[in-house]
Motif scaffolding. Structure first.
Motif, PDB file in Angstrom:
ATOM      1  N   LYS A 198       0.834  -1.209   0.000  1.00  0.00           N
ATOM      2  CA  LYS A 198       0.000   0.000   0.000  1.00  0.00           C
ATOM      3  C   LYS A 198       0.867   1.256   0.000  1.00  0.00           C
ATOM      4  N   LYS A 199       1.943   1.188   0.829  1.00  0.00           N
ATOM      5  CA  LYS A 199       2.859   2.328   0.859  1.00  0.00           C
ATOM      6  C   LYS A 199       3.526   2.527  -0.498  1.00  0.00           C
ATOM      7  N   ARG A 200       3.851   1.420  -1.165  1.00  0.00           N
ATOM      8  CA  ARG A 200       4.518   1.505  -2.480  1.00  0.00           C
ATOM      9  C   ARG A 200       3.599   2.149  -3.513  1.00  0.00           C
ATOM     10  N   VAL A 201       2.333   1.783  -3.504  1.00  0.00           N
ATOM     11  CA  VAL A 201       1.382   2.387  -4.443  1.00  0.00           C
ATOM     12  C   VAL A 201       1.229   3.878  -4.157  1.00  0.00           C
ATOM     13  N   GLN A 202       1.171   4.217  -2.879  1.00  0.00           N
ATOM     14  CA  GLN A 202       1.062   5.632  -2.502  1.00  0.00           C
ATOM     15  C   GLN A 202       2.291   6.414  -2.952  1.00  0.00           C
ATOM     16  N   LEU A 203       3.478   5.812  -2.749  1.00  0.00           N
ATOM     17  CA  LEU A 203       4.707   6.467  -3.200  1.00  0.00           C
ATOM     18  C   LEU A 203       4.734   6.616  -4.717  1.00  0.00           C
ATOM     19  N   LEU A 204       4.231   5.610  -5.427  1.00  0.00           N
ATOM     20  CA  LEU A 204       4.169   5.705  -6.888  1.00  0.00           C
ATOM     21  C   LEU A 204       3.267   6.861  -7.319  1.00  0.00           C
ATOM     22  N   GLN A 205       2.128   6.985  -6.678  1.00  0.00           N
ATOM     23  CA  GLN A 205       1.210   8.081  -7.018  1.00  0.00           C
ATOM     24  C   GLN A 205       1.841   9.441  -6.711  1.00  0.00           C
ATOM     25  N   GLU A 206       2.516   9.544  -5.561  1.00  0.00           N
ATOM     26  CA  GLU A 206       3.184  10.802  -5.215  1.00  0.00           C
ATOM     27  C   GLU A 206       4.313  11.108  -6.203  1.00  0.00           C
ATOM     28  N   ALA A 207       5.059  10.086  -6.588  1.00  0.00           N
ATOM     29  CA  ALA A 207       6.176  10.299  -7.514  1.00  0.00           C
ATOM     30  C   ALA A 207       5.686  10.749  -8.884  1.00  0.00           C
ATOM     31  N   VAL A 208       4.589  10.130  -9.357  1.00  0.00           N
ATOM     32  CA  VAL A 208       4.054  10.529 -10.663  1.00  0.00           C
ATOM     33  C   VAL A 208       3.529  11.965 -10.606  1.00  0.00           C
ATOM     34  N   SER A 209       2.865  12.323  -9.508  1.00  0.00           N
ATOM     35  CA  SER A 209       2.377  13.706  -9.364  1.00  0.00           C
ATOM     36  C   SER A 209       3.545  14.688  -9.327  1.00  0.00           C
ATOM     37  N   SER A 210       4.600  14.336  -8.601  1.00  0.00           N
ATOM     38  CA  SER A 210       5.786  15.203  -8.547  1.00  0.00           C
ATOM     39  C   SER A 210       6.445  15.304  -9.914  1.00  0.00           C
ATOM     40  N   LEU A 211       6.459  14.196 -10.643  1.00  0.00           N
ATOM     41  CA  LEU A 211       7.031  14.218 -11.990  1.00  0.00           C
ATOM     42  C   LEU A 211       6.223  15.124 -12.900  1.00  0.00           C
ATOM     43  N   GLU A 212       4.905  15.089 -12.767  1.00  0.00           N
ATOM     44  CA  GLU A 212       4.051  15.963 -13.584  1.00  0.00           C
ATOM     45  C   GLU A 212       4.347  17.435 -13.307  1.00  0.00           C
ATOM     46  N   LYS A 213       4.497  17.782 -12.036  1.00  0.00           N
ATOM     47  CA  LYS A 213       4.784  19.173 -11.684  1.00  0.00           C
ATOM     48  C   LYS A 213       6.160  19.596 -12.195  1.00  0.00           C
ATOM     49  N   CYS A 214       7.142  18.735 -11.993  1.00  0.00           N
ATOM     50  CA  CYS A 214       8.506  19.067 -12.430  1.00  0.00           C
ATOM     51  C   CYS A 214       8.579  19.183 -13.944  1.00  0.00           C
ATOM     52  N   GLN A 215       7.898  18.268 -14.653  1.00  0.00           N
ATOM     53  CA  GLN A 215       7.913  18.325 -16.117  1.00  0.00           C
ATOM     54  C   GLN A 215       7.142  19.531 -16.626  1.00  0.00           C
ATOM     55  N   SER A 216       6.089  19.917 -15.901  1.00  0.00           N
ATOM     56  CA  SER A 216       5.343  21.121 -16.284  1.00  0.00           C
ATOM     57  C   SER A 216       6.244  22.354 -16.217  1.00  0.00           C
ATOM     58  N   ARG A 217       7.076  22.429 -15.171  1.00  0.00           N
ATOM     59  CA  ARG A 217       8.027  23.547 -15.077  1.00  0.00           C
ATOM     60  C   ARG A 217       9.052  23.483 -16.204  1.00  0.00           C
ATOM     61  N   LEU A 218       9.466  22.276 -16.553  1.00  0.00           N
ATOM     62  CA  LEU A 218      10.407  22.127 -17.670  1.00  0.00           C
ATOM     63  C   LEU A 218       9.779  22.617 -18.970  1.00  0.00           C
TER      64      LEU A 218
END
Length: 708
Positions: A198-218
């Protein structure tokens, strides 16, 4: 003056509200500019309101700045401007200057911070993403280890259950406690596995959201880079270094690949995350194509030119099949349709020669580029024009496209990019009007516009910033157009020479800029202004930079400046009646024993002779020159605005006699009006080695010899 120099570069990008708050009526921007050197030499930070013992020093400094302002007001020939400076001097406060300098430093600091953050990858954000990926990988390894232990415990439990029935005895059986322990361990492992999963799925969701924000800035930074490249045409500062963006793209591609791998290794498929990561991957791959070197924005048919595209993920391109880029020319309407997914230009509107290039990797520069060398437009198909629209107002673009495969990706991707707008001409005489179209497009288009929409009218203050930026960048000078120059340009373009008001919010139309000719002239405003740029850039750069040329000034203002000056006072200004001319305005005695202020007819490239420069007579074969000669004895006093020893000597000091040259010119007599000219030969050929011209017409007693 270093701080003010930096502020001048930042001011065009600041909002009007910020500027109004920074430079209040008690300390306006022009006073900051006039006294820049003196202001930055003083120790304003020493003063604090609560320190009463500093009052004498503050009063002394206040007296000095009031004296500077009053001296400045006394030298200013404009009565209104003089009164305004005097009023400012009465309201000046030491703390006001200190606070303005502090705010300037704060704004400059913010600008530097924003530039550094925008130019380089946000290391902290990327590092946090990498740490999240490592944490996800660690969770996966823990789950795998728990699964192995769980399998082992289950195997032991099943084997122990088979022997229980044979060894069971009355009372406490030791083997029974072993079974209970195994059951407890199995339940604990299952619970721990569920928690970590469950923690791994949550971390995956957080990582994808962070990637979206970082890529949006890029993506925003990539768009900003393209916008800054577009604005560089009108002289805006631009850093063309793409290496930071390339590093950023490569890092996010690596993070995306690892996250996709972790999603695939999850026990159960997570379609939502797979879809989000797929969209991010496609956007990143398609957004990493840049036009590193734009084509010339005015292209003549049958002429060679080059352009370069760069792929920021070049090192990740799958080896094997070479990547071939193709270029084609598209219209404005076709450029708009490119926004639709999968839309490609169907109609070929022009024939391009040498329009293919292979993507090649440069190991030393760590860049992957495709360079189109010796490209040429053989022919072009024009669209139907509306009304009085000219061919030089029609905008095209180069469209680059290819199919590319990235290592670790299952499918190839089609990537495409268009260049900045270009205007296609067939004759050199169209170059000036085509450049006007490009200037208007670069200066007044919005970053997220529909290709290639621009407003029909813009505020004068926006136009004024554009003219100033273009003038400074083309001439290569740090001296900007001052308030007098800008005011005259406004009077010129609006055809309101008698109005001395504020033009800032008046709207300038494209027609006023380069479609309608100026009243009484055979040329447009841009053609005239561009001629001044060319003259200054080729011949007068150092004189303009040193402040020896007044620049743009109207005749009414000119007479106001010179009317109280002694006989022989003169100044140099750009001609407002001819393209690429400079005029000497001077004070001369009149028949009524008063003073008049005639202007010598515009001088063109022969202006070198006025400054005792070495003259190349070969230029006469190519440039039609209208000449006017007057005695240098008439020009005895440089206007006080330019009256410094170093400046004055540059005009009046002659070189050694051995450097004088005789040029076989036919000089023509002209009146002092800029609108009429009467010509007749007035000089004989120079005597051998004399370096001077003899007067043939003795009636021209005020004309002397011109030494070259």
């Amino acid at each position: 003056m270093a701080q003010w120099t930096q502020m001048k570069q930042l001011i065009p990008y600041l909002a009007t509200q910020i500027l109004n708050e920074l430079y209040s009526p008690s300390f306006p921007m022009d006073v900051r500019c006039y006294l820049a050197n003196w202001i930055e030499e003083q120790r304003w930070e020493d003063f604090e309101p609560e320190k009463v013992d500093q009052e004498p020093q503050a009063l002394t400094l206040l007296d000095q700045i009031i004296s500077c302002l009053q001296n400045l007001a006394g030298q200013n020939p404009n009565v209104v401007e003089r009164m305004r400076l005097q009023r400012i001097s009465r309201n000046m406060l030491v703390l006001t200057v200190r606070d303005v300098l502090r705010k300037e430093r704060e704004l400059l600091s913010q600008a530097v911070t924003q530039d550094s953050m925008a130019a380089a990858p946000p290391t902290r954000d990327v590092d946090l993403l990498v740490l999240k990926v490592l944490e996800i990988q660690d969770c996966r390894q823990q789950i795998h280890q728990l699964q192995e232990e769980l399998n082992w415990e289950r195997q032991n439990y099943e084997s122990m259950q088979g022997t229980l029935q044979q060894t069971q005895t009355n009372g406490m059986d030791p083997s029974m406690s072993e079974v209970t322990k195994l059951q407890t361990n199995i339940k604990q492992h299952e619970y721990n596995g569920q928690v970590i999963a469950k923690k791994r799925v949550q971390l995956l969701q957080e990582a994808v959201s962070s990637l979206e924000k970082c890529q949006s800035r890029l993506i925003n930074r990539i768009k900003a880079w393209r916008w800054e490249q577009h604005q560089a045409t009108i002289g805006h500062p631009f850093d063309d270094n793409l290496s930071p963006l390339q590093t950023w793209c490569e890092q996010l591609l690596g993070v995306n690949g690892k996250l996709r791998q972790e999603v695939m290794l999850a026990g159960e498929p997570i379609p939502e995350l797979q879809e989000r990561l797929g969209r991010l991957l496609q956007t990143l791959i398609q957004s990493s194509l840049m036009v590193d070197k734009q084509p010339p924005q005015v292209i003549k048919t049958q002429s060679k030119f080059s352009t370069t595209v760069r792929y920021l993920l070049g090192e990740k391109v799958a080896p094997g099949k070479p990547v071939l880029f193709k270029a084609q020319i598209i219209t404005e309407a076709q450029a708009r349709n490119l926004g639709q997914l999968g839309s490609l230009p169907s109609e070929n509107v022009g024939e391009l020669i040498n329009n293919t290039a292979i993507l090649e990797h440069n190991t030393s520069g760590k860049s992957t580029c495709a360079t189109f060398r010796n490209m040429s437009i053989k022919k072009i198909k024009r669209a139907d024009r509306k009304g009085s629209e000219s061919v030089t107002e029609e905008k095209f673009a180069l469209f680059f496209t290819t199919e590319i495969s990235i290592t670790g990706c299952d499918i190839p991707y089609r990537i495409q990019m268009i260049s900045v707008p270009v205007v296609v001409i067939v004759h050199g005489s169209q170059d000036n009007n085509a450049l006007a179209t490009i200037i208007w497009d670069c200066a007044f288009s919005e970053p997220e516009r529909i290709p290639f929409l621009v407003p029909e009218r813009v505020p004068w203050k926006q136009m004024c910033r554009t003219l100033n930026s273009k003038f400074m960048s083309e001439v290569g000078t740090q001296r900007c157009l001052d308030n007098y120059n800008q005011h005259f340009l406004a009077q010129k373009i609006f055809d309101k020479p008698d109005i001395a008001g504020d033009y800032s919010n008046m709207l300038v139309s494209w027609a006023q800029f380069n479609k309608e000719v100026l009243p009484g002239r055979p040329f447009t405003f841009w053609q005239w202004f561009d001629g001044v740029i060319e003259l200054t850039k080729k011949h007068l750069k150092s004189y303009w930079t040193d402040g020896l040329i007044f620049g743009f000034i109207g005749k009414q203002h000119l007479h106001l400046i010179l009317k109280d000056r002694p006989n022989g006072t003169f100044l140099l200004r750009f001609s407002d009646s001819e393209i690429g001319g400079i005029t000497i305005a001077y004070v001369a005695p009149s028949e009524s024993k008063g003073l008049v202020c005639p202007s010598v007819c515009p001088l063109y490239d022969l202006v070198y002779s006025l400054y005792w420069k070495h003259w190349n007579p070969e230029i006469l074969r190519y440039i039609p020159i209208k000449l006017t000669f007057l005695s240098f004895s008439l020009l005895s006093n440089l206007h006080p605005s330019f009256q410094t020893g170093a400046r004055r000597s540059r005009i009046f000091n002659r070189p050694p006699r051995e450097t004088w040259r005789s040029v076989p010119l036919i000089c023509r007599r002209m009146t002092c009006s800029e609108n009429t000219t009467q010509a007749s030969p007035i000089y004989d050929q120079p005597e051998s080695g004399a370096g001077a011209y003899r007067l043939r017409n003795q009636g021209w007693k005020d004309l002397g010899s011109l030494l070259l």
